[in-house]
Structures are given as C-alpha cells and as structure tokens.
Design an enzyme around this catalytic site. Structure first.
Site, PDB file in Angstrom:
ATOM      1  N   VAL A  15      98.854   1.627  55.295  1.00 43.39           N
ATOM      2  CA  VAL A  15      98.748   0.184  54.629  1.00 43.39           C
ATOM      3  C   VAL A  15      97.908  -0.674  54.698  1.00 43.39           C
ATOM      4  O   VAL A  15      97.314  -1.101  53.824  1.00 43.39           O
ATOM      5  CB  VAL A  15     100.180  -0.253  54.559  1.00 43.39           C
ATOM      6  CG1 VAL A  15     100.427  -1.486  53.314  1.00 43.39           C
ATOM      7  CG2 VAL A  15     101.353   0.857  54.323  1.00 43.39           C
ATOM      8  N   LYS A 106     110.497  -3.740  57.002  1.00 47.05           N
ATOM      9  CA  LYS A 106     111.945  -3.688  56.702  1.00 47.05           C
ATOM     10  C   LYS A 106     112.858  -3.790  57.933  1.00 47.05           C
ATOM     11  O   LYS A 106     113.951  -4.535  57.842  1.00 47.05           O
ATOM     12  CB  LYS A 106     112.588  -2.629  55.643  1.00 47.05           C
ATOM     13  CG  LYS A 106     112.116  -1.288  56.155  1.00 47.05           C
ATOM     14  CD  LYS A 106     110.789  -0.601  55.430  1.00 47.05           C
ATOM     15  CE  LYS A 106     110.626   0.792  55.830  1.00 47.05           C
ATOM     16  NZ  LYS A 106     109.210   0.993  55.430  1.00 47.05           N
ATOM     17  N   GLU A 130     107.390  -8.047  49.884  1.00 46.74           N
ATOM     18  CA  GLU A 130     107.572  -7.253  48.562  1.00 46.74           C
ATOM     19  C   GLU A 130     107.398  -5.659  48.995  1.00 46.74           C
ATOM     20  O   GLU A 130     108.100  -4.832  48.576  1.00 46.74           O
ATOM     21  CB  GLU A 130     106.577  -7.541  47.249  1.00 46.74           C
ATOM     22  CG  GLU A 130     106.839  -6.630  46.115  1.00 46.74           C
ATOM     23  CD  GLU A 130     108.019  -6.912  45.576  1.00 46.74           C
ATOM     24  OE1 GLU A 130     108.287  -8.181  44.979  1.00 46.74           O
ATOM     25  OE2 GLU A 130     109.033  -6.089  45.348  1.00 46.74           O
ATOM     26  N   ILE A 137     107.073  -0.764  43.785  1.00 46.04           N
ATOM     27  CA  ILE A 137     108.054  -1.576  42.549  1.00 46.04           C
ATOM     28  C   ILE A 137     108.349  -3.042  43.122  1.00 46.04           C
ATOM     29  O   ILE A 137     108.908  -3.468  44.116  1.00 46.04           O
ATOM     30  CB  ILE A 137     109.446  -0.598  42.710  1.00 46.04           C
ATOM     31  CG1 ILE A 137     109.043   0.792  42.518  1.00 46.04           C
ATOM     32  CG2 ILE A 137     110.323  -1.205  41.758  1.00 46.04           C
ATOM     33  CD1 ILE A 137     110.614   1.636  42.748  1.00 46.04           C
ATOM     34  N   LYS A 206     116.504  -1.220  53.997  1.00 48.68           N
ATOM     35  CA  LYS A 206     116.120  -1.888  52.403  1.00 48.68           C
ATOM     36  C   LYS A 206     117.119  -2.233  51.717  1.00 48.68           C
ATOM     37  O   LYS A 206     117.387  -3.525  51.058  1.00 48.68           O
ATOM     38  CB  LYS A 206     115.436  -0.488  51.733  1.00 48.68           C
ATOM     39  CG  LYS A 206     114.235  -0.204  52.414  1.00 48.68           C
ATOM     40  CD  LYS A 206     113.655   1.030  51.801  1.00 48.68           C
ATOM     41  CE  LYS A 206     112.296   1.662  52.687  1.00 48.68           C
ATOM     42  NZ  LYS A 206     112.115   2.959  52.304  1.00 48.68           N
ATOM     43  N   GLY A 303     103.510   5.125  50.232  1.00 43.96           N
ATOM     44  CA  GLY A 303     102.003   5.581  50.232  1.00 43.96           C
ATOM     45  C   GLY A 303     101.256   4.375  50.265  1.00 43.96           C
ATOM     46  O   GLY A 303     101.622   3.237  49.994  1.00 43.96           O
TER      47      GLY A 303
HETATM   48  N1  NAP Z   1     103.414   4.074  54.827  1.00 43.33           N
HETATM   49  C1  NAP Z   1     104.191   3.670  53.669  1.00 43.33           C
HETATM   50  O1  NAP Z   1     104.217   4.383  52.871  1.00 43.33           O
HETATM   51  C2  NAP Z   1     104.820   2.350  53.853  1.00 43.33           C
HETATM   52  C3  NAP Z   1     105.585   1.867  52.808  1.00 43.33           C
HETATM   53  C4  NAP Z   1     106.379   0.693  52.826  1.00 43.33           C
HETATM   54  C5  NAP Z   1     106.275  -0.021  54.024  1.00 43.33           C
HETATM   55  N2  NAP Z   1     105.701   0.470  55.105  1.00 43.33           N
HETATM   56  C6  NAP Z   1     105.659  -0.415  56.311  1.00 43.33           C
HETATM   57  O2  NAP Z   1     104.410  -0.966  56.337  1.00 43.33           O
HETATM   58  C7  NAP Z   1     104.228  -1.089  57.995  1.00 43.33           C
HETATM   59  C8  NAP Z   1     103.030  -0.309  58.379  1.00 43.33           C
HETATM   60  O3  NAP Z   1     103.100   1.108  58.054  1.00 43.33           O
HETATM   61  P1  NAP Z   1     101.997   2.126  58.073  1.00 43.33           P
HETATM   62  O4  NAP Z   1     102.505   3.400  57.390  1.00 43.33           O
HETATM   63  O5  NAP Z   1     100.709   1.449  57.641  1.00 43.33           O
HETATM   64  O6  NAP Z   1     101.936   2.374  59.747  1.00 43.33           O
HETATM   65  P2  NAP Z   1     100.637   2.946  60.502  1.00 43.33           P
HETATM   66  O7  NAP Z   1      99.782   3.866  59.482  1.00 43.33           O
HETATM   67  O8  NAP Z   1     101.408   3.940  61.623  1.00 43.33           O
HETATM   68  O9  NAP Z   1      99.729   2.169  61.026  1.00 43.33           O
HETATM   69  C9  NAP Z   1     100.156   1.136  61.778  1.00 43.33           C
HETATM   70  C10 NAP Z   1      99.227   0.121  62.558  1.00 43.33           C
HETATM   71  O10 NAP Z   1      99.526  -0.676  63.288  1.00 43.33           O
HETATM   72  C11 NAP Z   1      98.775  -0.416  64.445  1.00 43.33           C
HETATM   73  N3  NAP Z   1      99.335  -0.917  65.600  1.00 43.33           N
HETATM   74  C12 NAP Z   1     100.201   0.000  66.378  1.00 43.33           C
HETATM   75  N4  NAP Z   1     100.668  -0.696  67.372  1.00 43.33           N
HETATM   76  C13 NAP Z   1     100.085  -1.828  67.768  1.00 43.33           C
HETATM   77  C14 NAP Z   1      99.770  -2.807  68.583  1.00 43.33           C
HETATM   78  N5  NAP Z   1     100.713  -2.957  69.657  1.00 43.33           N
HETATM   79  N6  NAP Z   1      99.313  -4.090  68.391  1.00 43.33           N
HETATM   80  C15 NAP Z   1      98.224  -3.902  67.244  1.00 43.33           C
HETATM   81  N7  NAP Z   1      98.039  -2.870  66.374  1.00 43.33           N
HETATM   82  C16 NAP Z   1      99.137  -2.087  66.499  1.00 43.33           C
HETATM   83  C17 NAP Z   1      97.937   0.679  64.400  1.00 43.33           C
HETATM   84  O11 NAP Z   1      96.667   0.963  65.129  1.00 43.33           O
HETATM   85  P3  NAP Z   1      95.864   1.865  65.258  1.00 43.33           P
HETATM   86  O12 NAP Z   1      95.290   2.261  63.966  1.00 43.33           O
HETATM   87  O13 NAP Z   1      94.720   1.616  66.038  1.00 43.33           O
HETATM   88  O14 NAP Z   1      96.315   3.074  65.758  1.00 43.33           O
HETATM   89  C18 NAP Z   1      97.848   1.053  63.050  1.00 43.33           C
HETATM   90  O15 NAP Z   1      96.724   0.438  62.512  1.00 43.33           O
HETATM   91  C19 NAP Z   1     105.465  -0.528  58.579  1.00 43.33           C
HETATM   92  O16 NAP Z   1     106.321  -1.733  58.772  1.00 43.33           O
HETATM   93  C20 NAP Z   1     106.249   0.427  57.526  1.00 43.33           C
HETATM   94  O17 NAP Z   1     107.555   0.362  57.590  1.00 43.33           O
HETATM   95  C21 NAP Z   1     104.928   1.578  55.095  1.00 43.33           C
END
Ligand code: NAP
Length: 429
Positions: A15, A106, A130, A137, A206, A303
């Site tokens: 994200v 969440k 959001e 959505i 959620k 996504g």
């Molecule tokens: N993915 C989805 O579709 C989606 C949908 C809705 C909500 N969300 C929410 O959005 C948030 C992020 O999700 P994501 O899917 O983007 O996760 P992700 O792809 O796993 O990315 C997590 C990011 O956090 C960084 N990170 C991890 N530990 C850290 C630390 N100790 N200090 C600083 N940075 C750190 C990681 O660094 P590196 O890149 O260096 O590993 C990475 O850039 C979550 O709360 C998730 O629930 C995600």
C-alpha cells in the site's frame, strides 16, 4: 495555490509503495482536488536498500519510523501494520508531535482506536482510516459523514476478500476448504499464515470499526461472536444452493432491542440479494439506514491501487481542512457497547448433522430440538452408502441462537452423531 501538505510515509510495501507512486504520477491533478500540493517529504521502511516501485532517492529516509514525528511533514501515514509495536508508536508519536495521522491499520484501531482518536482530538489533529475497512470502498466516510440523519439500524459486510475468494471457489469447483486455501496461498490471495483471515479475526477488526462509526460506540471486540470459514464443507455449499442461498462470511452489527449485536459468522444469504452476488476477492457493505433506506456498496476490498486510493482520499480531505473526530463523534463521547439482551436476536438456522443411519436417530435429534423449542421448517436427508454416515439437513423457524446452541450441545453427545453438528444462520436481508 497555498502551502503544500507535507507527507511522511511509514511503510513502503504493497500500500505505502502504491501511495508514493500515485502521488508521484498524479501529483498535479490530486493537488488541484486538494487545493494545495501533496508533497511526500520523508519515508521509512524496514530495509533502505530494497528495490522499490517508486523513487525514494530524493526523500529523507528515517531508519526509525516513529522518528517521522520529528520530520517537517504535516501528516504521517502509517502503512506498516500490526496492532502494537512500531505501528502504534508511529501513530502516537506523530500525534504527540502535532501531525495528522492516516492509517490503513484495522488491527491497531480496533484495539486502540478510542485512545488514539482521543489523542488526535486533544491535539486538534486528524486521524483518518478509510483504508482500514473494505479497501477502496468509501464506507468509513459514508458512515461517518453521510448516512447520519436517521440513525443506522444494521451494517452487514463481506469484509475479507480471502474468505470470499475461498467460498466462491469452493462453490465453483466443489473442492474442499483445505485444497482451495492451498491454491489461494499459491496465487497470493491468502497469506502464508492465513489464521487472521480465515478465522474471522480480520473481519472482526473491520466490523468493530464499522460498528463504532455506525452506532457511535467504542470499537468493541469483546462482545462479538467470531467464527471463521474453516468448517464449511462442499456439502454445506451444495445444500445452501438447494435451499436458494449462498454461504458468505459476514460481519453483522445491528440494533437489537436496547443493545447491539455483533457477529462474524458464515451466513446463508438469499441467492437473489446483492450480498449473495459478491464473488471472488470483492468486498461489500449493506447499510440499513432506517427511514433513509438501504444502501449497498461493493468494490475491491484490498490490493495496492484500491487501498492507496482510500489513503489518498484521506490525505485530500486533510489538505482541505477536514479534521473532525475519527469516529464522527468525539472519542470521549463514544458510548460503551451495550450487548443485545440474551435471546433477543433470532433468525432461522441451517443445521447439518452427520449421523449413523440407524432407527431412532431422527427422533432423537427432533426430541432435543423440541426440548429447546427449536421448530423445523424443512429437512433433507442424503447419503445411503451402507455403513457410511448420512447427512441430515434442517432449516429452522426463527429461533434465538442460544436455543439452537443448547439443542446442538445435547445432540452432539449422542453416539449416533458422527461429527460436531454444523449451524449457520440464515441472513434475513
Ligand atoms: N495490502 C492490502 O491490500 C491492504 C488493504 C487494506 C489495508 N491494509 C493495511 O495496510 C497496512 C500495510 O499493508 P501492506 O499490505 O502494504 O503491508 P506490506 O506490504 O507488508 O508492507 C509493510 C511495510 O512496512 C515496512 N515495515 C515493516 N516493519 C517495519 C518497521 N519495524 N519499521 C519501519 N517499516 C517497517 C516494510 O518495510 P520493507 O518494505 O523494507 O520490508 C514494508 O514497507 C496494514 O495495516 C494492512 O492491514 C492493506
């Protein structure tokens, strides 16, 4: 144009990386919408040397994400994840330092949302989320700002794309839950540790947020029935179809009497309703807004692009000066959830028993149901291979869940019953 809105990104993964890319690509159009430039000034992630989809070479790097609070940004966007640890430190440090906070987390907000929202209000800053519910959505803003005049009666949602993908695929292929889960993992639709998704925990987070927004209550995970999809069999899905229903993992929060009922459960949804038609990794939310009518939202619940779109919508809101309370009502005015009185919530139920095909078994089951005042509307019996268990499926009339549970507990002790009976509520809407 006025002063830019300075943005610090904590997390550059699925994200966060997409938020940065989108701001870099569509900066001028988004700035027009926001009325001021949206400018990323600082970033943090775990590994500085990772190859990223967006260019971070000109941005200030912070090795400790919580130190973004000391950057010259106006907003810190927390996209790391996790209910405690670094994500919580990032959000709290940013607010203490007088920054706005945007998050998609969440888990963090379902547990600590009231405290963090209170901190934001004390500091006169925004906390926006959001992206935390149903990806792209715009349901958070709709419940917080739009559907408020008549009071909300109920919110029902398909809030986890992984579960919906698995159930849709089981229905299409007739395969077992475990097989479809394995494929979903290989295709990237399910995490390598899928417990939070398939066990209903993610939907619960959620739902707690939607419930808080809809009813003006503190998000409450304690008074919530949470059940996942692990026990759904291809037989249940086939029987559902025969009765004119589809099985969906629903998060439901609704007013019952003076209280609020919250549950995350697989539910039978009538085949002709919009919720039943939500397939694959899509999410949907049905809102019963009383006299203001029913509303139905459907779209991509996860996504990179859908979720980043929700984050950017929050940033544009903040740039325009919208910094009202995170849950629509000030955190110290959110009420404590009063659970629905026991036995007040009722619905019809689908029940499936795996039994030995012996004389008297049906009478025994019927006897236990009658004792708990559960009456049966229809019944199917299937499977007659010699010595193999048979399935008995029943649909009850409207009954309190507690009465059905009491009957099933007694039935499960019978030596003629082969497996734990399955109980799925039939969703009225
Ligand atoms: N993915 C989805 O579709 C989606 C949908 C809705 C909500 N969300 C929410 O959005 C948030 C992020 O999700 P994501 O899917 O983007 O996760 P992700 O792809 O796993 O990315 C997590 C990011 O956090 C960084 N990170 C991890 N530990 C850290 C630390 N100790 N200090 C600083 N940075 C750190 C990681 O660094 P590196 O890149 O260096 O590993 C990475 O850039 C979550 O709360 C998730 O629930 C995600």
């Amino acid at each position: 144009m006025t002063e830019p809105l300075g943005i610090a990104l904590a997390g550059l993964g699925t994200v966060g990386g997409e938020v940065l890319k989108t701001l870099q690509r569509h900066g001028p159009e988004l700035s027009q919408r926001a009325g001021r430039p949206l400018e990323v000034v600082a970033v943090s992630a775990r590994n500085r040397n990772k190859t990223r989809a967006a260019d971070i070479s000109k941005l200030k790097w912070f090795a400790d994400a919580a130190e973004l609070a000391g950057s010259n940004a106006d907003v810190v966007v927390e996209l790391i994840g996790g209910e405690n640890g670094v994500a919580r430190r990032v959000a709290e440090a940013a607010l203490h330092a007088g920054k706005h906070v945007v998050t998609g987390n969440k888990a963090l907000l379902a547990k600590h949302g009231v405290r963090i929202a209170g901190l934001a209000e004390d500091k006169g800053r925004a906390l926006k989320f959001e992206a935390a519910v149903a990806g792209g959505i715009p349901i958070v803003k709709s419940l917080r700002e739009s559907l408020i005049s008549q009071g909300i009666v109920a919110v029902r949602g398909i809030l986890n794309g992984t579960c919906n993908y698995i159930l849709t695929n089981m229905e299409a292929t007739g395969r077992l839950f475990e097989e479809v889960l394995r494929d979903a993992q290989a295709l990237g639709y399910a995490e390598s540790d899928p417990a939070l998704d398939i066990g209903g925990g993610d939907t619960a987070h959620k739902l707690a947020l939607l419930s808080g927004l809809a009813f003006g209550i503190k998000p409450d995970l304690e008074h919530m029935t949470v059940e996942g999809i692990e026990r759904i069999t291809p037989d249940d899905i086939r029987f559902a179809r025969e009765f004119g229903f589809r099985i969906k993992l629903l998060g439901v929060a609704r007013r019952v009497g003076s209280g609020i009922e919250q549950r995350v459960q697989p539910a039978m949804v009538r085949a002709s309703t919009p919720l039943a038609d939500v397939d694959g990794a899509f999410n949907a939310v049905h809102v019963d807004a009383g006299a203001a009518g029913p509303y139905f939202f459907e779209g991509r619940g996860a996504g990179a692009a859908p979720t980043a779109s929700a984050v950017i919508a929050d940033l544009v809101d903040i740039a325009r000066g919208s910094i009202g309370p995170a849950f629509g009502i000030r955190a110290n005015e959110l009420r404590t959830l009063e659970p629905a009185p026991v036995g007040a919530a009722s619905s019809a139920f689908y029940l499936r028993f795996e039994v030995l095909d012996l004389p008297g078994v049906l009478a025994e089951i019927a006897g236990h149901l009658a004792q708990s005042r559960v009456s049966i509307e229809s019944m199917i019996q299937r499977g007659r291979a010699h010595g193999a268990p048979v399935s008995i499926v029943m649909i009850t009339h409207d009954t309190p869940q507690s009465a059905v549970e009491r009957a099933l507990k007694a039935i499960a002790t019978s030596d003629k019953v082969r497996a734990r009976p399955c109980m799925i509520p039939m969703e009225a809407a």
